[in-house]
Design an enzyme around this catalytic site. Sequence first.
Site, short mmCIF file in Angstrom:
data_model
loop_
_atom_site.label_atom_id
_atom_site.label_comp_id
_atom_site.label_asym_id
_atom_site.label_seq_id
_atom_site.Cartn_x
_atom_site.Cartn_y
_atom_site.Cartn_z
N SER A 222 0.61 -1.21 0.00
CA SER A 222 0.10 0.04 0.00
C SER A 222 0.85 1.17 -0.03
O SER A 222 2.02 1.24 0.14
CB SER A 222 -1.00 0.10 1.09
OG SER A 222 -1.89 -0.94 1.07
N GLY A 260 -3.09 -0.69 -3.79
CA GLY A 260 -2.05 -0.13 -3.42
C GLY A 260 -1.54 1.26 -3.85
O GLY A 260 -0.54 1.76 -3.42
N GLU A 302 -7.13 -3.33 -8.08
CA GLU A 302 -8.19 -3.08 -6.94
C GLU A 302 -7.76 -1.92 -5.91
O GLU A 302 -7.10 -1.94 -4.79
CB GLU A 302 -7.80 -4.46 -5.94
CG GLU A 302 -8.16 -5.48 -6.76
CD GLU A 302 -7.86 -6.83 -5.99
OE1 GLU A 302 -6.98 -6.78 -5.12
OE2 GLU A 302 -8.39 -7.90 -6.12
N PRO A 303 -7.93 -0.60 -6.43
CA PRO A 303 -7.53 0.53 -5.83
C PRO A 303 -8.75 0.71 -4.77
O PRO A 303 -9.87 0.61 -5.04
CB PRO A 303 -7.65 1.58 -6.82
CG PRO A 303 -8.40 1.17 -7.73
CD PRO A 303 -8.44 -0.29 -7.94
N TYR A 350 0.32 2.49 12.06
CA TYR A 350 1.48 2.47 10.83
C TYR A 350 2.52 3.65 11.11
O TYR A 350 3.02 3.75 10.06
CB TYR A 350 0.58 2.56 9.55
CG TYR A 350 -0.28 1.53 9.35
CD1 TYR A 350 0.14 0.21 9.37
CD2 TYR A 350 -1.57 1.84 8.96
CE1 TYR A 350 -0.83 -0.72 9.02
CE2 TYR A 350 -2.50 0.91 8.64
CZ TYR A 350 -2.03 -0.25 8.48
OH TYR A 350 -2.70 -1.60 8.16
N CYS A 377 -7.41 6.47 26.68
CA CYS A 377 -6.52 6.36 27.71
C CYS A 377 -5.33 5.55 27.08
O CYS A 377 -5.01 4.28 27.27
CB CYS A 377 -7.27 5.61 28.71
SG CYS A 377 -8.36 6.49 29.73
N GLU A 378 -4.63 5.98 26.19
CA GLU A 378 -3.38 5.56 25.83
C GLU A 378 -2.21 6.61 25.27
O GLU A 378 -2.96 7.62 24.46
CB GLU A 378 -3.64 4.74 24.36
CG GLU A 378 -2.96 4.29 23.44
CD GLU A 378 -2.30 2.87 24.22
OE1 GLU A 378 -3.17 2.13 24.95
OE2 GLU A 378 -1.02 2.83 23.98
N TYR A 407 -9.33 3.22 5.73
CA TYR A 407 -8.75 2.45 6.74
C TYR A 407 -9.07 3.17 7.91
O TYR A 407 -8.16 3.35 8.95
CB TYR A 407 -7.39 2.16 6.40
CG TYR A 407 -7.46 1.29 5.32
CD1 TYR A 407 -7.82 0.05 5.01
CD2 TYR A 407 -6.76 1.89 4.08
CE1 TYR A 407 -7.83 -0.56 3.68
CE2 TYR A 407 -6.71 1.30 2.93
CZ TYR A 407 -7.32 -0.06 2.79
OH TYR A 407 -7.17 -0.51 1.62
C1 PLP Z 1 -5.62 -7.91 -2.12
C2 PLP Z 1 -5.93 -6.48 -1.68
N1 PLP Z 1 -6.35 -5.56 -2.83
C3 PLP Z 1 -6.51 -4.32 -2.73
C4 PLP Z 1 -6.16 -3.69 -1.69
C5 PLP Z 1 -6.42 -2.30 -1.51
O1 PLP Z 1 -5.26 -1.39 -1.32
P1 PLP Z 1 -5.37 0.15 -1.19
O2 PLP Z 1 -6.55 0.59 -0.44
O3 PLP Z 1 -3.86 0.74 -0.71
O4 PLP Z 1 -5.41 0.38 -2.76
C6 PLP Z 1 -5.74 -4.20 -0.48
C7 PLP Z 1 -5.38 -3.57 0.78
O5 PLP Z 1 -5.10 -4.17 1.82
C8 PLP Z 1 -5.49 -5.63 -0.54
O6 PLP Z 1 -5.02 -6.38 0.44
#
Ligand code: PLP
Length: 451
Positions: A222, A260, A302-303, A350, A377-378, A407
């Site tokens: 990512s 990613g 897969e963004p 992270y 509390c951290e 996220y």
């Molecule tokens: C398999 C897979 N595809 C896509 C993503 C999406 O990543 P991003 O939100 O960074 O584009 C992730 C994130 O963990 C993933 O594990």
Amino acid sequence: MRGPAWLTAPEDPDALVPHLWSQTARKVDGELHVGGLALPELVAEVNTPAYVLDEEDFRARACAFREAFSSYDVFYAGKAFLSIAVARWVAEEGLSLDVCSNSELTVALRAGFEPARIGYHGNNKTLIELRRAVEAGVGRIVVDSFDEIERLESIAAAGLTARVMIRVTAGVEAHTHEYIATAHEDQKFGFSITSGDAFEAVRRVLAAPGLELLGLHSHIGSQIFDSSGFEVAARRVLALQARISEELAVTLPEMDLGGGFGIAYTTQDDPADPAQLATEMSKIVEHECRALGIPEPRLSIEPGRAIVGPAMCTVYTVGTVKRVQLDGGAVRTYVSVDGGMSDNIRTALYDADYSCTLASRGSDAAPVLARVVGKHCEAGDIVVKDEFLPGDVRPGDLLAVPGTGAYCRSMASNYNHALRPPVVAVRDGVARVVVRRETEDDLLATDMGDQ
Ligand SMILES: Cc1ncc(COP(=O)(O)O)c(C=O)c1O
């Protein structure tokens, strides 16, 4: 007090750094406006903390990916943030959808998302979850272990067909924080290409009646800002594809290069735009396939973060301001807000960097370097490690943190019995609560008392 070397005091504290914010965000007389709405007025209705989702921005980013990667299938990664409204926008913008749990699948189906355009991920899918996905007609299941292949075989034995991709680890380490770099070997996801497990998984799926193998899947991590990691991964995955073609006489029709794609959290981040990445990634695959003498598979990506991340900001109310004397005499200004690690765990988890701005008024006060912290509390409950804020920042001010679409709500917790904030979609001067704020009744509904 000095912050990181790259952080400088803004010349005009009323100006936004455009690439950190959603496209309709602007300051008007010191007040932050998004989607045509002044945030102070909006939060007078919905309270703080609240996630504000710029619908126009989300749709524009989804559309930009679809157009830039027009010969690909673009799956929006729902793990970044998913709700029924968002699943519908994804469908309307012509994207497919990735889910990685049974409950994400439920949200997608409840939104009326076409099952054939859903991909199902996860490294530990149970038999029940897999059966449900196959019965629902999910377009592809990304298998991650030999156990899952066995489970799918037993489902297929009942006369069902499962369309499958095999997640492989290409041995590439994306240059990001360790926990979000997923393609080096010592981690839980995927079948290793190097060890031969990936080839063996392909052999087993091909031999299994009722399983249709679409292709290989690789996700390298990512917050990736250029195509070099994808290049190495694509080369390794395509080499495996060529071996499969040669030794098993099978041409796999598809290949997924994962998500990613990075976004800007601070002025330091300079992500590539989708069109540039699309051109570079397509060239890499075309070149590699030609060199290997194999046909080009249909590609998918897969963004998640790159679509929803910049589309959201979180609005908080300042509760306390404390000036803390550090060793050496420097002073750090701690600004406590009414949320924290329960609505944004990324800083603690992270070591992520964020920025923020005063959202409720202008100020001529000289900037001070501040640390924005939550109310949990951290000690590690930090939202923004370092940011310049006007020196007169005070209780009752609103602060807005950009880039919190990915996220944050999806990783939100009830730590300290915090009530998870609402997500308010704004567009053309109209606000709609698409996820409401949790209530104490919601929390107590699962507490069975002492019976
Ligand atoms: C398999 C897979 N595809 C896509 C993503 C999406 O990543 P991003 O939100 O960074 O584009 C992730 C994130 O963990 C993933 O594990």
